[in-house]
Design a protein around this motif. Structure first.
Motif: not given
Length: 275
Positions: A248-259
């Motif tokens: 999902c993170r790879a599919r949305n590279p425009d978004l920042s992430s918290l893991i």
């Protein structure tokens, strides 16, 4: 619930692909003459045959096995739903798709309160969600039902010994949410309502107080909701720490992430409470 041998035979032979297309359209994708799970792309279901095959592990089984192993149904519930759907044609997911909320039990929702406090969520938070109409207990199975104020989406969580997680929604892009401010500036996208609540509580422990909305999309395959949200508000992916979350993170590279440090935010909340 009692099931007969004939019902078990019928359920084993039920068209699993038709059932998944009708009840879990957002969680599967069509690949040639088969379906595969979006969260496990090696797991295939033939559209013309009952059962499934996992090409990564070699595991295979009948339609009942799939529902009990991958959708967390009890054996009798799996037999019951497969018998009902046997011979039925799959329906497209649309606004005309029937939608109903599970029936509400009479308060106090003690089973739900005990279940969620056992997951590390303080009782005062659980009672707040109930008071705000965002959570109730269903009268049939004592499941926890997270529901939107407009009652157009609900997320059902089993409170018994066997885990169960499911969603019902009027539109594919609907979601459950918890506001910390009437004018949120950031949306944190989680996979489940329990994780959304857990992340909110973790942020509160950390002293974080920015106006936010904590969202559950019901699973990382719900890209329609992610696309809808990121067009409207600053959005942070806060999905699980697992291969599906990585995808999902790879599919949305425009978004920042918290893991999360653990598998999900509820794991992190319980770990922080244990310190």
């Amino acid at each position: 619930m009692y099931v007969t041998k004939e019902q078990i035979r019928q359920a084993r032979k039920a068209n699993l692909a038709d059932y998944l297309l009708r009840e879990y359209p957002a969680d599967v994708k069509i690949v040639g003459s088969s379906l595969c799970l979006r969260k496990n792309t090696s797991l295939y279901v033939k559209r013309s045959m009952p059962g499934y095959h996992d090409f990564a592990t070699g595991e295979h089984g009948n339609s009942i096995d799939f529902l009990t192993r991958y959708l967390h149904f009890t054996f009798t519930n799996a037999v019951s739903v497969l018998c009902r759907c046997s011979g039925a044609k799959p329906k497209p997911y649309s606004l005309s798709r029937p939608f109903s909320l599970p029936p509400k039990a009479e308060q106090p929702f003690r089973k739900v309160v005990d279940y969620l406090t056992g997951r590390g969520i303080p009782e005062e938070t659980v009672l707040f969600l109930i008071q705000e109409g965002l959570l109730y207990q269903d009268s049939l199975h004592a499941n926890a039902v997270f529901v939107t104020p407009d009652e157009d989406y609900c997320e059902i969580r089993g409170t018994g010994n066997k885990p169960f997680h499911g969603c019902r929604k009027k539109r594919p892009d609907k979601f459950w949410y918890l506001l910390t401010d009437s004018k949120p500036e950031t949306a944190y996208i989680c996979e489940a309502a329990i994780d959304a609540v857990s992340l909110m509580l973790i942020h509160r422990q950390q002293g974080k107080s920015d106006p936010a909305v904590y969202v559950s999309v019901g699973g990382v395959s719900n890209q329609q909701t992610i696309d809808r949200l990121k067009k409207r508000i600053s959005t942070v992916l806060a999905v699980d720490n697992d291969p599906a979350g990585d995808e999902c993170r790879a599919r949305n590279p425009d978004l920042s992430s918290l893991i999360p440090a653990g598998k999900d935010w509820n794991d992190d909340l319980r770990n922080s409470n244990a310190l």
